[in-house]
Enzyme design. Sequence first.
Site, PDB file in Angstrom:
ATOM      1  N   HIS A 225      43.523  44.818  37.520  1.00  0.00           N
ATOM      2  CA  HIS A 225      43.451  43.708  36.683  1.00  0.00           C
ATOM      3  C   HIS A 225      43.161  42.399  36.479  1.00  0.00           C
ATOM      4  CE1 HIS A 225      45.991  41.916  40.103  1.00  0.00           C
ATOM      5  NE2 HIS A 225      45.573  41.485  39.565  1.00  0.00           N
ATOM      6  N   ASP A 227      42.140  38.640  36.609  1.00  0.00           N
ATOM      7  CA  ASP A 227      43.155  37.287  36.649  1.00  0.00           C
ATOM      8  C   ASP A 227      42.806  36.591  34.974  1.00  0.00           C
ATOM      9  OD1 ASP A 227      44.232  38.387  38.851  1.00  0.00           O
ATOM     10  OD2 ASP A 227      42.957  36.727  39.618  1.00  0.00           O
ATOM     11  N   HIS A 282      40.875  43.860  40.768  1.00  0.00           N
ATOM     12  CA  HIS A 282      40.917  43.846  42.031  1.00  0.00           C
ATOM     13  C   HIS A 282      42.589  44.620  41.809  1.00  0.00           C
ATOM     14  CE1 HIS A 282      42.113  40.025  40.293  1.00  0.00           C
ATOM     15  NE2 HIS A 282      43.020  39.942  41.420  1.00  0.00           N
ATOM     16  N   ARG A 292      53.161  44.486  54.168  1.00  0.00           N
ATOM     17  CA  ARG A 292      51.773  43.159  53.691  1.00  0.00           C
ATOM     18  C   ARG A 292      52.358  42.019  53.137  1.00  0.00           C
ATOM     19  NH1 ARG A 292      47.824  42.603  49.690  1.00  0.00           N
ATOM     20  NH2 ARG A 292      45.610  41.415  50.293  1.00  0.00           N
TER      21      ARG A 292
END
Length: 347
Positions: A225, A227, A282, A292
Amino acid sequence: MSSTLSDVFRSHPIHIPLSNPPDFKSLPDSYTWTPKDDLLFSASASDETLPLIDLSDIHVATLVGHACTTWGAFQITNHGVPSRLLDDIEFLTGSLFRLPVQRKLKAARSENGVSGYGVARIASFFNKKMWSEGFTVIGSPLHDFRKLWPSHHLKYCEIIEEYEEHMQKLAAKLMWFALGSLGVEEKDIQWAGPNSDFQGTQAVIQLNHYPKCPEPDRAMGLAAHTDSTLMTILYQNNTAGLQVFRDDVGWVTAPPVPGSLVVNVGDLLHILTNGIFPSVLHRARVNHVRSRFSMAYLWGPPSDIMISPLPKLVDPLQSPLYPSLTWKQYLATKATHFNQSLSIIRN
């Protein structure tokens, strides 16, 4: 009357009901991705690395501008955010996601809500589920944090407040480095405020958890996607997972450099620069060894300010690539057209 950021997101709800968390020892079919679910899922990976910029470098504006133009993303060191604060926000994030599921659900995002625990807003655009959980903070987290930590929520609220303060100052600094490299001056952006410090801007803090996964090559932590921001600043713990896409090389992993932050250009900065800075695609991948955590500061303009290509960056013989629109208007487009939004609004 101007809209708050909460009002903006609330007026364009994207609600995905919370399902039971997956069995973290096996990969259900609903979490198994193929190129049919995302055309770029299996796109080639590259050994290239993102630019790593020392903000104390005397050529920092040139370096930031070049990274924004060629990559749309970069990593930074010597950024001025105390390492103690980065440790604190990572500790908060880990503490939150290690809470029992039923406790986290006490602060679940409501159907027309914005803040709280839940899955990514982009999840509604994909058929498969993502191997992650998130927590969104807009404004004060007091109401939600009180549900999570009845006896010691105030110290966590203080961490968020301090983190936001440092990130806002850093975002403003990076914005001027980037735009300054293009010859943009303070007088060119009236909404930067009387001190040109972008004090009227608004932001979202997004905390993410990507549990270790039994079959990481077939799962997706957060799908590809862009931002809907001016700029996003991300801190990740010492586990790789963030990848950015460049047409000529494929997916590039942003390695976790100790103490560094990752910065990426958002859709609104792409519009503001008339397409000079690409809004980078990204995603987040997962692994089978360790969980993570990442903490994203999603920074945007005042919600009712008109954003349009800066006249200084538009060829006088051509029309601007994009029309004027507010963040609120752009989010309405993004809520419908997702990654095609920039193409949809382009003149």
